[in-house]
Design an enzyme around this catalytic site. Structure first.
Site, PDB file in Angstrom:
ATOM      1  N   HIS A 158       0.820  -1.225   0.000  1.00  0.00           N
ATOM      2  CA  HIS A 158       0.000   0.000   0.000  1.00  0.00           C
ATOM      3  C   HIS A 158       0.857   1.280   0.000  1.00  0.00           C
ATOM      4  CE1 HIS A 158      -3.689  -2.211   0.470  1.00  0.00           C
ATOM      5  NE2 HIS A 158      -3.314  -2.754   1.598  1.00  0.00           N
ATOM      6  N   HIS A 196      -6.354  -7.307  -0.591  1.00  0.00           N
ATOM      7  CA  HIS A 196      -6.524  -5.875  -0.863  1.00  0.00           C
ATOM      8  C   HIS A 196      -5.701  -5.450  -2.074  1.00  0.00           C
ATOM      9  CE1 HIS A 196      -7.134  -6.482   3.515  1.00  0.00           C
ATOM     10  NE2 HIS A 196      -8.223  -5.771   3.259  1.00  0.00           N
TER      11      HIS A 196
HETATM   12 ZN   LIG Z   1      -4.328  -7.205   2.563  1.00  0.00          ZN
END
Ligand SMILES: [Zn+2]
Length: 343
Positions: A158, A196
């Site tokens: 991320h 994700h």
């Molecule tokens: Zn994740």
């Protein structure tokens, strides 16, 4: 398979309930310890300490002002917090911003995009060594190893060029990709199977024709990171056509997950990279305690098929640990994945 791991991760000494954090911090030291123990018990392979390659390979991916901020964030934040309380932003840069703050507390909200990333006393050290783990694994693969597992904590996918969030501070997979390239235009594929979307990795290589990103993840219409991960995000400029997203609906079955994986693997083969980096997050498993949604319905058979299918690409591979938050089961998932990858 060789494993690169370091006890430095414990310096990012998070706990589940952090004061000031609106949601539980699922990214805790027990995760890496559980993986390490399971790998040792199963004797998956030799565990080696990371080498220290310095900050140079990290600077290739992240902005200098961002690294300066992360390195000094804890001491700089002390006047605004009591004792050793972690620093977490309460105000974030939003649309239409016009002023770049020069000091705390503004800077924390400039570089962070959410409240999942507390800054603790040892956060920079742990993030630095997590990156060194990925570089060390990449270096072994560059020297001829078929596959090496990097037990990175904190995770990285991320984190973007000058932005951190989603439990991630430095983008370990991106740093490993650049290390494999050694300044050349050699093609690298990054396959991200974390539940994700890896918005940081996508953004770092969005306009790059040499590093292609392939991601299976929860549809951002229902789960984190919400603002990235759509199928229409295909890259820009030179990188147009080299970003591939498979947003999967809430409650996707194992069959749906594996069908998307098959498409991703075929797209990687068509790209014909010299190396593969696998962003391996095990939160795609059905019983991961993700805070939102019910996730995917992928079980043990799906995990084994995933490992074998990716291995079948026959590419030299750096396996980088990302998410996965079921502390009691995570070690078993990693062992099973690596053993089936090696088969
Ligand atoms: Zn994740």
């Amino acid at each position: 398979m060789q494993v690169v791991a370091s006890a430095h991760h414990k310096q990012h000494a998070t706990v589940l309930q952090i004061p000031g954090c609106p949601i539980p911090c699922f990214e805790i030291p027990e995760r890496a310890e559980a993986i390490w123990t399971a790998l040792s018990v199963a004797q998956v392979g030799k565990v080696i300490e990371p080498q220290d390659f310095g900050v140079g390979p990290i600077q290739v991916v992240h902005a200098q002002e961002f690294l300066d901020y992360l390195q000094t964030a804890y001491p700089s934040s002390r006047p605004f917090y009591e004792g050793d309380q972690p620093a977490i932003a309460d105000t974030y840069l939003g649309r239409g911003w016009r002023h770049k703050p020069s000091g705390f507390p503004g800077r924390i909200g400039y570089f962070a995009f959410d409240a999942t990333c507390p800054i603790l006393q040892g956060t920079w050290q742990a993030a630095y060594w997590s990156a060194q783990i990925a570089i060390t694994a990449a270096d072994l693969v560059r020297q001829g190893e078929r596959a090496v597992y990097a037990l990175c904590r904190p995770p990285g996918h991320h984190a973007a060029h000058d932005l951190y969030g989603g439990f991630c501070y430095l983008n370990n997979a991106a740093i490993a990709a650049r290390w494999l390239q050694q300044g050349t235009r050699q093609r690298i594929a990054i396959l991200d199977i974390d539940y994700h979307h890896g918005n940081g990795t996508q953004e770092i290589f969005y306009e790059d024709a040499t590093v292609a990103y392939f991601s299976l993840h929860a549809d951002p219409n229902f789960d984190y990171p919400f603002f990235w991960g759509g199928a229409h995000e295909t890259g820009a400029g030179e990188g147009q056509g080299h970003n591939h997203n498979w947003p999967l609906p809430l409650g996707s079955t194992e069959e749906q997950f594996l069908a998307a994986l098959e498409e991703a693997v075929n797209a990687i083969a068509a790209f014909s990279p010299a190396y593969l980096i696998l962003s391996a997050g095990f939160d795609f498993m059905a019983d991961d305690p993700v805070p939102l949604g019910g996730g995917f319905r992928v079980g043990q058979d799906g995990l084994i098929t995933t490992a074998r299918r990716i291995a079948k690409l026959g590419l030299p591979t750096v396996i980088v640990q990302e998410g996965g938050y079921h502390v009691e089961k995570l070690g078993g998932y990693v062992v099973s994945f690596l053993q089936n990858f090696d088969n």
